[in-house]
Design a protein around this motif. Structure first.
Motif, PDB file in Angstrom:
ATOM      1  N   MET A 151      20.974  35.834  -1.409  1.00  3.33           N
ATOM      2  CA  MET A 151      21.600  36.302  -2.648  1.00  3.33           C
ATOM      3  C   MET A 151      22.724  35.369  -3.074  1.00  3.33           C
ATOM      4  O   MET A 151      22.909  35.091  -4.252  1.00  3.33           O
ATOM      5  N   LEU A 152      23.475  34.897  -2.068  1.00  4.79           N
ATOM      6  CA  LEU A 152      24.562  33.956  -2.363  1.00  4.79           C
ATOM      7  C   LEU A 152      23.983  32.691  -2.988  1.00  4.79           C
ATOM      8  O   LEU A 152      24.479  32.188  -4.006  1.00  4.79           O
ATOM      9  N   ALA A 153      22.898  32.190  -2.394  1.00  2.76           N
ATOM     10  CA  ALA A 153      22.291  30.956  -2.904  1.00  2.76           C
ATOM     11  C   ALA A 153      21.781  31.132  -4.328  1.00  2.76           C
ATOM     12  O   ALA A 153      21.923  30.245  -5.160  1.00  2.76           O
ATOM     13  N   THR A 154      21.184  32.311  -4.598  1.00  2.00           N
ATOM     14  CA  THR A 154      20.527  32.467  -5.902  1.00  2.00           C
ATOM     15  C   THR A 154      21.397  33.200  -6.914  1.00  2.00           C
ATOM     16  O   THR A 154      20.907  33.611  -7.957  1.00  2.00           O
ATOM     17  N   GLY A 155      22.679  33.407  -6.609  1.00  2.00           N
ATOM     18  CA  GLY A 155      23.562  33.803  -7.699  1.00  2.00           C
ATOM     19  C   GLY A 155      24.280  35.121  -7.638  1.00  2.00           C
ATOM     20  O   GLY A 155      24.495  35.739  -8.664  1.00  2.00           O
ATOM     21  N   GLY A 156      24.692  35.583  -6.477  1.00  2.74           N
ATOM     22  CA  GLY A 156      25.587  36.745  -6.459  1.00  2.74           C
ATOM     23  C   GLY A 156      24.947  37.999  -5.920  1.00  2.74           C
ATOM     24  O   GLY A 156      23.732  38.056  -5.716  1.00  2.74           O
ATOM     25  N   GLY A 157      25.769  39.021  -5.687  1.00  3.22           N
ATOM     26  CA  GLY A 157      25.296  40.231  -5.026  1.00  3.22           C
ATOM     27  C   GLY A 157      25.454  40.064  -3.523  1.00  3.22           C
ATOM     28  O   GLY A 157      26.095  39.117  -3.058  1.00  3.22           O
ATOM     29  N   GLY A 158      24.876  40.965  -2.759  1.00  6.37           N
ATOM     30  CA  GLY A 158      25.022  40.846  -1.313  1.00  6.37           C
ATOM     31  C   GLY A 158      24.448  42.043  -0.597  1.00  6.37           C
ATOM     32  O   GLY A 158      23.822  42.907  -1.209  1.00  6.37           O
ATOM     33  N   ALA A 159      24.650  42.050   0.747  1.00  6.03           N
ATOM     34  CA  ALA A 159      24.201  43.190   1.556  1.00  6.03           C
ATOM     35  C   ALA A 159      25.455  43.982   1.910  1.00  6.03           C
ATOM     36  O   ALA A 159      26.326  43.482   2.609  1.00  6.03           O
ATOM     37  N   TYR A 160      25.532  45.214   1.404  1.00  3.19           N
ATOM     38  CA  TYR A 160      26.747  46.010   1.604  1.00  3.19           C
ATOM     39  C   TYR A 160      26.626  46.905   2.829  1.00  3.19           C
ATOM     40  O   TYR A 160      25.532  47.200   3.301  1.00  3.19           O
ATOM     41  N   ARG A 161      27.788  47.330   3.352  1.00  2.00           N
ATOM     42  CA  ARG A 161      27.835  48.120   4.593  1.00  2.00           C
ATOM     43  C   ARG A 161      27.831  49.618   4.281  1.00  2.00           C
ATOM     44  O   ARG A 161      28.192  50.031   3.184  1.00  2.00           O
ATOM     45  N   THR A 162      27.494  50.393   5.311  1.00  2.00           N
ATOM     46  CA  THR A 162      27.481  51.854   5.123  1.00  2.00           C
ATOM     47  C   THR A 162      28.862  52.340   4.663  1.00  2.00           C
ATOM     48  O   THR A 162      28.943  53.239   3.830  1.00  2.00           O
ATOM     49  N   GLU A 163      29.923  51.733   5.191  1.00  2.00           N
ATOM     50  CA  GLU A 163      31.288  52.153   4.783  1.00  2.00           C
ATOM     51  C   GLU A 163      31.489  51.950   3.282  1.00  2.00           C
ATOM     52  O   GLU A 163      32.156  52.749   2.622  1.00  2.00           O
ATOM     53  N   ASP A 164      30.946  50.837   2.763  1.00  4.29           N
ATOM     54  CA  ASP A 164      31.076  50.587   1.319  1.00  4.29           C
ATOM     55  C   ASP A 164      30.372  51.703   0.541  1.00  4.29           C
ATOM     56  O   ASP A 164      30.936  52.275  -0.398  1.00  4.29           O
ATOM     57  N   TYR A 165      29.126  51.994   0.965  1.00  4.13           N
ATOM     58  CA  TYR A 165      28.370  53.050   0.259  1.00  4.13           C
ATOM     59  C   TYR A 165      29.122  54.380   0.343  1.00  4.13           C
ATOM     60  O   TYR A 165      29.208  55.118  -0.638  1.00  4.13           O
ATOM     61  N   ASP A 166      29.658  54.694   1.542  1.00  7.41           N
ATOM     62  CA  ASP A 166      30.336  55.992   1.693  1.00  7.41           C
ATOM     63  C   ASP A 166      31.530  56.091   0.744  1.00  7.41           C
ATOM     64  O   ASP A 166      31.774  57.142   0.148  1.00  7.41           O
ATOM     65  N   ASP A 209      17.723  49.652   0.383  1.00  7.58           N
ATOM     66  CA  ASP A 209      18.304  48.311   0.236  1.00  7.58           C
ATOM     67  C   ASP A 209      18.612  47.687   1.590  1.00  7.58           C
ATOM     68  O   ASP A 209      18.334  48.279   2.626  1.00  7.58           O
ATOM     69  N   GLN A 210      19.229  46.514   1.551  1.00 10.57           N
ATOM     70  CA  GLN A 210      19.686  45.858   2.780  1.00 10.57           C
ATOM     71  C   GLN A 210      21.065  46.433   3.110  1.00 10.57           C
ATOM     72  O   GLN A 210      22.094  45.887   2.729  1.00 10.57           O
ATOM     73  N   ILE A 211      21.064  47.548   3.813  1.00 13.99           N
ATOM     74  CA  ILE A 211      22.296  48.270   4.113  1.00 13.99           C
ATOM     75  C   ILE A 211      22.700  47.938   5.553  1.00 13.99           C
ATOM     76  O   ILE A 211      21.913  48.129   6.480  1.00 13.99           O
ATOM     77  N   VAL A 212      23.905  47.420   5.725  1.00 18.69           N
ATOM     78  CA  VAL A 212      24.336  46.929   7.039  1.00 18.69           C
ATOM     79  C   VAL A 212      25.085  48.032   7.786  1.00 18.69           C
ATOM     80  O   VAL A 212      25.997  48.653   7.235  1.00 18.69           O
ATOM     81  N   THR A 213      24.671  48.270   9.047  1.00 20.70           N
ATOM     82  CA  THR A 213      25.359  49.260   9.887  1.00 20.70           C
ATOM     83  C   THR A 213      26.187  48.526  10.936  1.00 20.70           C
ATOM     84  O   THR A 213      26.188  47.292  10.995  1.00 20.70           O
ATOM     85  N   GLY A 214      26.840  49.304  11.807  1.00 20.63           N
ATOM     86  CA  GLY A 214      27.646  48.700  12.868  1.00 20.63           C
ATOM     87  C   GLY A 214      26.815  48.090  13.990  1.00 20.63           C
ATOM     88  O   GLY A 214      27.335  47.379  14.838  1.00 20.63           O
ATOM     89  N   ASP A 215      25.506  48.346  14.008  1.00 21.80           N
ATOM     90  CA  ASP A 215      24.657  47.864  15.095  1.00 21.80           C
ATOM     91  C   ASP A 215      24.273  46.400  14.854  1.00 21.80           C
ATOM     92  O   ASP A 215      23.343  46.099  14.118  1.00 21.80           O
ATOM     93  N   ALA A 216      25.015  45.501  15.539  1.00 21.96           N
ATOM     94  CA  ALA A 216      24.900  44.072  15.226  1.00 21.96           C
ATOM     95  C   ALA A 216      23.491  43.525  15.456  1.00 21.96           C
ATOM     96  O   ALA A 216      23.085  42.562  14.818  1.00 21.96           O
ATOM     97  N   HIS A 217      22.730  44.131  16.386  1.00 18.33           N
ATOM     98  CA  HIS A 217      21.483  43.478  16.794  1.00 18.33           C
ATOM     99  C   HIS A 217      20.226  44.072  16.177  1.00 18.33           C
ATOM    100  O   HIS A 217      19.128  43.664  16.517  1.00 18.33           O
ATOM    101  N   SER A 218      20.365  45.040  15.275  1.00 17.15           N
ATOM    102  CA  SER A 218      19.147  45.633  14.735  1.00 17.15           C
ATOM    103  C   SER A 218      18.414  44.614  13.851  1.00 17.15           C
ATOM    104  O   SER A 218      19.019  43.710  13.264  1.00 17.15           O
TER     105      SER A 218
END
Ligand SMILES: C[S@@+](CC[C@H](N)C(=O)[O-])C[C@H]1O[C@@H](n2cnc3c(N)ncnc32)[C@H](O)[C@@H]1O
Length: 351
Positions: A309-324, A287-296
């Motif tokens: 996702m926001l435009a088309t109705g919800g959901g989002g890109a979650y961070r590694t901390e969320d998954y953990d 998935d679109q999993i966001v890490t701490g590396d801002a520039h990747s």
């Protein structure tokens, strides 16, 4: 008038550079405009055979000859068509797979999805940002893309799969998946089934169960047949929230499923996944999993994907901390995070 933007540097100071940058973003709108017009008119299908002149295409597609020439030249500017020097236009071989409707990696479904849903949604993004996507009880809304839209969309994202499957298959091989080992996976929300199908080709003793809704499953079955893996692909038509996925899987695979979830539903999915695994089984979230590396590149794409996702109705890109945190709640722990184009692959196993 403030003279600063005109000072020095041949009239091209940082302000002019910035205006160029923003203008380039704004005219990104022209690309889908031109591609979608060509799709709607049938230009790509018409060019599936011989190269044609603008006049021939205009005649065949019932269009104005001068306007058709302008469109064809714009397609050449995007390198989507080539002009042979004698005003005859051709579709380059490498673009046939994605611009014609029947290609395995056809983007025609994506074009149709954008035309029916995304254009309007992006136009109203400011309204969505004002209102947010929370439902009445204050929780986040799950994504509202309907089954009809998924029918267009699922083939349109097939092209993401091959490089991701390469990385995932390598990681599974490192963890003991061999061509002969009889392993099983459940592909939750399988869509066209492309991830299962490519893994089935990679691991000849693998069997895959693909879960999806009734309207999507015929697409997955037809593609399993096309890729020669139908005998090891088991379709499971069900709602993955309310029905039983089965037990004893070596891999629970979720591709492009978590970005559709709310935090609460994401954690629930991982709990269900943990229950479905054999001893030593793994969960893979692609998935679109966001890490701490801002520039990747992945984080940059994830941010833009979250806006989509926001435009088309919800959901989002979650961070590694969320998954953990969700994994922990499900008795699982992250064992790997792998970079792939536009995605990351998170592997988790029992804690
Ligand atoms: C974004 S697509 C991803 C498809 C596929 N995994 C891929 O990446 O190519 C999401 C898929 O999940 C399926 N899906 C969503 N909610 C579902 C549910 N509650 N039960 C079964 N399938 C569901 C949709 O029908 C759709 O095919």
């Amino acid at each position: 008038m403030d003279p600063a933007p005109l000072e020095d540097r041949g009239g091209g100071g940082p302000e002019i550079g910035a205006a160029h940058r923003v203008y380039e973003h704004l005219i990104s709108l022209w690309a889908p405009g031109v591609i979608e017009a060509a799709h709607d008119l049938g230009v790509f299908v018409e060019l599936a055979g011989e190269p044609r002149s603008g006049a021939e295409l205009a005649r065949a597609l019932d269009a104005d000859p001068r306007a058709m020439s302008v469109l064809l030249d714009a397609l050449c500017a995007y390198d989507l068509l080539v002009e042979d020097g004698n005003a005859r236009y051709a579709l380059p071989a490498e673009l046939r797979e994605c611009l014609l409707p029947d290609g395995l990696f056809s983007l025609v479904g994506k074009i149709e999805y954008d035309r029916t849903l995304a254009w309007r949604a992006w136009r109203n993004l400011a309204d969505t940002v004002r209102a947010g996507t929370r439902v009445e009880d204050g929780s986040d809304a799950p994504n509202q893309i309907g089954e009809t839209e998924y029918r267009s969309l699922v083939h349109g994202i097939n092209f993401w799969a091959p490089p991701i499957v390469n990385v995932l298959a390598g990681a599974l091989a490192e963890r003991g998946w061999t061509p002969r080992r009889p392993v099983s996976l459940v592909d939750v929300g399988c869509g066209s089934g492309i991830y299962s199908h490519l893994l089935l080709r990679r691991f000849p003793a693998l069997t895959a169960t693909g879960i999806d809704v009734r309207r999507i499953m015929p697409l997955a079955l037809a593609q399993a047949d096309r890729l020669g893996v139908a005998d090891r692909f088991r379709p499971a038509v069900m709602d993955f929230w309310s029905e039983d996925w089965g037990l004893g899987y070596d891999l629970a695979l979720f591709v492009n499923i978590f970005h559709l979830q709310t935090p609460a539903s994401a954690e629930e999915l991982l709990r269900r996944a943990a229950k479905s695994l054999a001893g030593g089984g793994l969960v893979a979230v692609v998935d679109q999993i966001v890490t701490g590396d801002a520039h990747s590149a992945q984080n940059r794409f994830s941010r833009l994907f979250a806006a989509s996702m926001l435009a088309t109705g919800g959901g989002g890109a979650y961070r590694t901390e969320d998954y953990d945190r969700w994994l922990d709640g499900a008795g699982l722990t992250r064992v790997a995070l792998l970079d792939t184009p536009m995605h990351r692959v998170l592997l988790a196993g029992p804690r």
